[in-house]
Design a protein around this motif. Structure first.
Motif, PDB file in Angstrom:
ATOM      1  N   LEU A  45      60.372  34.586  30.273  1.00  0.00           N
ATOM      2  CA  LEU A  45      59.684  33.884  29.204  1.00  0.00           C
ATOM      3  C   LEU A  45      58.810  34.878  28.444  1.00  0.00           C
ATOM      4  N   MET A  46      58.762  34.744  27.129  1.00  0.00           N
ATOM      5  CA  MET A  46      57.948  35.627  26.311  1.00  0.00           C
ATOM      6  C   MET A  46      57.085  34.793  25.384  1.00  0.00           C
ATOM      7  N   GLY A  47      55.799  35.118  25.350  1.00  0.00           N
ATOM      8  CA  GLY A  47      54.905  34.355  24.487  1.00  0.00           C
ATOM      9  C   GLY A  47      53.498  34.916  24.487  1.00  0.00           C
ATOM     10  N   TYR A  48      52.532  34.017  24.330  1.00  0.00           N
ATOM     11  CA  TYR A  48      51.138  34.408  24.161  1.00  0.00           C
ATOM     12  C   TYR A  48      50.252  33.727  25.194  1.00  0.00           C
ATOM     13  N   ALA A  49      49.021  34.216  25.281  1.00  0.00           N
ATOM     14  CA  ALA A  49      48.143  33.800  26.373  1.00  0.00           C
ATOM     15  C   ALA A  49      47.589  32.379  26.219  1.00  0.00           C
ATOM     16  N   ASN A  50      47.394  31.909  24.978  1.00  0.00           N
ATOM     17  CA  ASN A  50      46.707  30.631  24.790  1.00  0.00           C
ATOM     18  C   ASN A  50      47.321  29.464  25.568  1.00  0.00           C
ATOM     19  N   PRO A  51      48.642  29.233  25.469  1.00  0.00           N
ATOM     20  CA  PRO A  51      49.209  28.104  26.223  1.00  0.00           C
ATOM     21  C   PRO A  51      49.071  28.269  27.735  1.00  0.00           C
ATOM     22  N   ILE A  52      49.128  29.532  28.205  1.00  0.00           N
ATOM     23  CA  ILE A  52      48.984  29.790  29.638  1.00  0.00           C
ATOM     24  C   ILE A  52      47.555  29.525  30.077  1.00  0.00           C
ATOM     25  N   GLU A  53      46.596  29.982  29.279  1.00  0.00           N
ATOM     26  CA  GLU A  53      45.182  29.712  29.574  1.00  0.00           C
ATOM     27  C   GLU A  53      44.931  28.205  29.637  1.00  0.00           C
ATOM     28  N   SER A  54      45.557  27.491  28.709  1.00  0.00           N
ATOM     29  CA  SER A  54      45.371  26.039  28.657  1.00  0.00           C
ATOM     30  C   SER A  54      45.932  25.358  29.903  1.00  0.00           C
ATOM     31  N   MET A  55      47.102  25.805  30.347  1.00  0.00           N
ATOM     32  CA  MET A  55      47.721  25.232  31.546  1.00  0.00           C
ATOM     33  C   MET A  55      47.008  25.679  32.808  1.00  0.00           C
ATOM     34  N   GLY A  56      46.525  26.919  32.815  1.00  0.00           N
ATOM     35  CA  GLY A  56      45.933  27.510  34.016  1.00  0.00           C
ATOM     36  C   GLY A  56      46.908  28.488  34.647  1.00  0.00           C
ATOM     37  N   TYR A  57      46.401  29.627  35.113  1.00  0.00           N
ATOM     38  CA  TYR A  57      47.280  30.669  35.630  1.00  0.00           C
ATOM     39  C   TYR A  57      48.098  30.201  36.835  1.00  0.00           C
ATOM     40  N   LEU A  77      48.152  39.799  26.269  1.00  0.00           N
ATOM     41  CA  LEU A  77      47.387  39.896  27.508  1.00  0.00           C
ATOM     42  C   LEU A  77      47.558  41.324  28.047  1.00  0.00           C
ATOM     43  N   PRO A  78      46.674  42.241  27.690  1.00  0.00           N
ATOM     44  CA  PRO A  78      46.819  43.640  28.090  1.00  0.00           C
ATOM     45  C   PRO A  78      46.534  43.832  29.569  1.00  0.00           C
ATOM     46  N   PRO A  79      46.847  45.010  30.121  1.00  0.00           N
ATOM     47  CA  PRO A  79      46.646  45.255  31.553  1.00  0.00           C
ATOM     48  C   PRO A  79      45.220  44.982  32.022  1.00  0.00           C
ATOM     49  N   GLU A  80      44.252  45.262  31.157  1.00  0.00           N
ATOM     50  CA  GLU A  80      42.852  45.042  31.548  1.00  0.00           C
ATOM     51  C   GLU A  80      42.522  43.568  31.736  1.00  0.00           C
ATOM     52  N   GLU A  81      43.353  42.685  31.175  1.00  0.00           N
ATOM     53  CA  GLU A  81      43.034  41.262  31.181  1.00  0.00           C
ATOM     54  C   GLU A  81      44.023  40.400  31.967  1.00  0.00           C
ATOM     55  N   ASP A  82      45.069  41.004  32.554  1.00  0.00           N
ATOM     56  CA  ASP A  82      46.094  40.160  33.185  1.00  0.00           C
ATOM     57  C   ASP A  82      45.992  40.083  34.705  1.00  0.00           C
ATOM     58  N   THR A  83      44.884  40.547  35.277  1.00  0.00           N
ATOM     59  CA  THR A  83      44.729  40.493  36.737  1.00  0.00           C
ATOM     60  C   THR A  83      44.860  39.077  37.288  1.00  0.00           C
ATOM     61  N   PRO A  84      44.226  38.054  36.685  1.00  0.00           N
ATOM     62  CA  PRO A  84      44.394  36.694  37.209  1.00  0.00           C
ATOM     63  C   PRO A  84      45.843  36.210  37.171  1.00  0.00           C
ATOM     64  N   LEU A  85      46.566  36.582  36.117  1.00  0.00           N
ATOM     65  CA  LEU A  85      47.963  36.162  36.031  1.00  0.00           C
ATOM     66  C   LEU A  85      48.802  36.873  37.083  1.00  0.00           C
ATOM     67  N   ARG A  86      48.556  38.168  37.279  1.00  0.00           N
ATOM     68  CA  ARG A  86      49.286  38.905  38.309  1.00  0.00           C
ATOM     69  C   ARG A  86      49.024  38.311  39.691  1.00  0.00           C
TER      70      ARG A  86
END
Length: 214
Positions: A45-57, A77-86
């Motif tokens: 899947l390819m997209g942007y952070a807003n819908p993911i933030e809204s749903m929750g990681y 969502l750059p490497p500095e900001e994707d720790t919660p998603l990882r």
């Protein structure tokens, strides 16, 4: 909600999808239905952070796993900001696919590759999706540099529309990424013929890639 990396073709497609009631949950359901008949094709899947933030990681990761998807490219969502998603992806063995560009220097590349998995997506031109493709010589040099830094497969995209361009890229990369060209095929005629138009375009590009590698 704000497709900052996408050109007019995909921006218009996003507006059509929203008007038709599309959503991240519907996309995940589409992935699930795809998996019911195809268990082998990798699905990203390819997209942007807003819908993911809204749903929750964590709910997003769980839904990704349940849908049968293999990973995600989250453009803003750059490497500095994707720790919660990882962290949410790790229990489900889902891939975080990162992007490198012509302006990614060696120092930044080290950061981009830290925690990346699946493959590395090389954005071959500075700009938005659907822009002109980069010259084959520039791609060859860039991919060679990336492969010295990682064992991940390198996929190259942005601006790839015609078989000739796909063939030129395939000689140097592990994969060729095409997006806007397919979106334009969907938008460029009657709805009933959209599937046939896309399949024809896929066949043209796939044959060019196979021929180039042969």
């Amino acid at each position: 909600t704000d497709p900052m990396a996408d050109g007019p073709s995909i921006q218009k497609a996003a507006l059509r999808a929203l008007k038709a009631g599309g959503s991240l949950r519907q996309t995940l359901d589409l992935a699930r239905r795809f998996r019911e008949t195809n268990a082998d094709t990798p699905l990203i899947l390819m997209g942007y952070a807003n819908p993911i933030e809204s749903m929750g990681y964590e709910p997003f990761a769980s839904s990704m796993h349940a849908s049968g998807a293999d990973g995600a490219i989250v453009v803003d969502l750059p490497p500095e900001e994707d720790t919660p998603l990882r962290a949410a992806f790790a229990p489900h063995d889902l891939s975080i696919i990162r992007l490198a560009t012509p302006t990614t220097d060696d120092k930044r590349l080290t950061k981009v590759l830290d925690g990346a998995s699946g493959f590395l997506y090389y954005v071959s031109v500075a700009g938005v999706t659907g822009a002109n493709a980069a010259a084959a010589q520039a791609i060859e040099s860039a991919v060679s540099r990336l492969k010295r830094a990682t064992t991940l497969p390198v996929a190259v995209g942005f601006g790839v529309r015609e078989p000739q361009a796909a063939a030129a890229i395939a000689k140097h990369s592990d994969a060729v990424v095409v997006g806007s060209a397919f979106v334009d095929e969907i938008a460029g005629g009657d709805r009933a013929g959209a599937v046939e138009r896309v399949l024809h375009k896929v066949a043209q590009l796939s044959e060019a890639v196979a021929s180039a590698r042969a």
